[in-house]
Design an enzyme around this catalytic site. Structure first.
Site, PDB file in Angstrom:
ATOM      1  N   PHE A  41       0.912  -1.260  -0.103  1.00  0.00           N
ATOM      2  CA  PHE A  41      -0.121  -0.026   0.147  1.00  0.00           C
ATOM      3  C   PHE A  41       0.810   1.202   0.049  1.00  0.00           C
ATOM      4  O   PHE A  41       2.006   1.281   0.301  1.00  0.00           O
ATOM      5  CB  PHE A  41      -1.023   0.023   1.204  1.00  0.00           C
ATOM      6  CG  PHE A  41      -0.290  -0.029   2.587  1.00  0.00           C
ATOM      7  CD1 PHE A  41      -0.003   1.207   3.340  1.00  0.00           C
ATOM      8  CD2 PHE A  41       0.006  -1.135   3.108  1.00  0.00           C
ATOM      9  CE1 PHE A  41       0.571   1.186   4.621  1.00  0.00           C
ATOM     10  CE2 PHE A  41       0.753  -0.956   4.409  1.00  0.00           C
ATOM     11  CZ  PHE A  41       1.048   0.260   5.069  1.00  0.00           C
ATOM     12  N   CYS A  42       0.346   2.279  -0.429  1.00  0.00           N
ATOM     13  CA  CYS A  42       0.911   3.820  -0.277  1.00  0.00           C
ATOM     14  C   CYS A  42      -0.088   4.789  -0.204  1.00  0.00           C
ATOM     15  O   CYS A  42      -1.477   4.511  -0.243  1.00  0.00           O
ATOM     16  CB  CYS A  42       1.724   3.854  -1.629  1.00  0.00           C
ATOM     17  SG  CYS A  42       0.872   3.825  -3.190  1.00  0.00           S
ATOM     18  N   THR A  43       0.304   6.041  -0.383  1.00  0.00           N
ATOM     19  CA  THR A  43      -0.636   7.199  -0.018  1.00  0.00           C
ATOM     20  C   THR A  43      -1.810   7.105  -1.033  1.00  0.00           C
ATOM     21  O   THR A  43      -3.274   7.066  -0.746  1.00  0.00           O
ATOM     22  CB  THR A  43       0.074   8.586  -0.552  1.00  0.00           C
ATOM     23  OG1 THR A  43       1.154   8.357   0.462  1.00  0.00           O
ATOM     24  CG2 THR A  43      -0.671   9.671   0.220  1.00  0.00           C
TER      25      THR A  43
END
Length: 328
Positions: free
Chosen positions: A177-179
């Site tokens: 996951f990331c922003t």
């Protein structure tokens, strides 16, 4: 203006004329009074822009007219009570998010998208290795329960971390996951190319998850760092509690701001030793000019482009030093 709509967007799509788009996009955005940054490249578009929603939609519609591959972009919307960016910039780059891995292309191969409910199920699976693909300083502001911190200083370092710490034989299920979703989406393409069998990623990223979740029903801990003047966001994308240091630009919690060396707009406990008294005087004058501009109802654009580049390099060096120290 005390209210800004913020649109975070990306799309992996072939744009052969990215250089030709730069000037008309910039001129239209400036005529509408928008702010933010768009990155254009042969592999697509990435960015966060802000302004009145109706004007943002004008720009988004024009992008689709000028380049059909960008039609019907669906941004992640949020709001801000401060101007999120100083100006509007359009950059043309080889990669819209830099990974530096040949063949990593979500248009060709990509992992399994998970919505918020599916993501919660992935997090609950003990056989899944959950990885935060963001930078070390972003991880420290907030992350998901049980996520691994690769302690990277930039996305370019992520492939080496994967090679050193994971293997397709030992790690059958991987989730990332990331922003906003773009880093982990491109990362899944790389992972599949390396032979990993099952690779999940969070659709819409952390921002999409926080938009759809109340804190009581969430697996997220802390706040989410964002690359604009809001600094961090909480559940339902409400304004967070972090601020950036005026010296090193590191995100600061309330505890950080209570440090005896903290001075608003000037320095924090992380960087106080890096600056001379002359630097501190200059930083203090910058704060004073910002306050005067605010009192006049004007924007304070701050440093020149060259000075901003130097300041970002200083901040990057500090992050690298802190990351190296934490890895010892």
């Amino acid at each position: 203006m005390n209210h800004w709509d913020v649109a975070a967007l990306y799309r992996f799509a072939g744009i052969p004329n990215a250089h030709e788009l730069r000037q008309p996009v910039l001129e239209l955005a400036e005529s509408l009074g928008l702010c933010g940054t768009l990155i254009l490249g042969e592999e697509g578009i990435n960015g966060t822009i802000a302004g009145p929603r109706s004007d943002l939609i004008v720009l988004l519609n024009k992008l689709g007219e000028w380049q059909p591959a960008l039609a019907n972009l669906a941004p992640s919307w949020s709001e801000s009570n401060v101007k999120p960016f100083f100006r509007f910039k359009v950059k043309v780059k080889k990669e819209i998010v830099t990974l530096d891995v040949e063949g990593a292309d979500p248009r060709v191969s990509v992992g399994t998208y998970c919505d918020a409910d599916q993501w919660d199920a992935v997090l609950a699976d003990p056989d899944v290795v959950v990885i935060d693909t963001r930078n070390d300083y972003e991880f420290k502001v907030g992350t998901f329960d049980g996520a691994i911190n690769p302690k990277t200083r930039g996305f370019r370092e992520f492939p080496s971390w994967v090679d050193d710490n994971l293997s397709p034989d030992a790690n059958k299920k991987v989730a990332m996951f990331c922003t906003g979703g773009i880093r982990c989406e491109k990362g899944t393409s790389m992972m599949l190319n390396k032979g990993f069998e099952t690779v999940y990623h969070l659709k819409g990223g952390i921002l999409g998850y926080l938009r759809d979740r109340d804190a009581a029903d969430s697996k997220w801990q802390g706040e989410c760092y964002v690359f604009d003047q809001r600094v961090s966001l909480k559940h339902r994308l409400e304004q967070g509690s972090y601020s950036n240091c005026g010296g090193c630009r590191m995100p600061l919690s309330q505890t950080d701001r209570e440090h005896h060396q903290y001075e608003r707009g000037v320095q924090c406990g992380n960087c106080a030793h890096l600056y001379s008294e002359d630097d501190r005087v200059r930083f203090g004058e910058r704060v004073r000019q910002q306050q005067l501009a605010a009192a006049r109802g004007e924007d304070h654009l701050g440093l020149s482009a060259a000075a901003l580049k130097i300041k970002r390099q200083q901040a990057r060096s500090l992050r690298q030093a802190r990351s190296a120290a934490s890895n010892r």
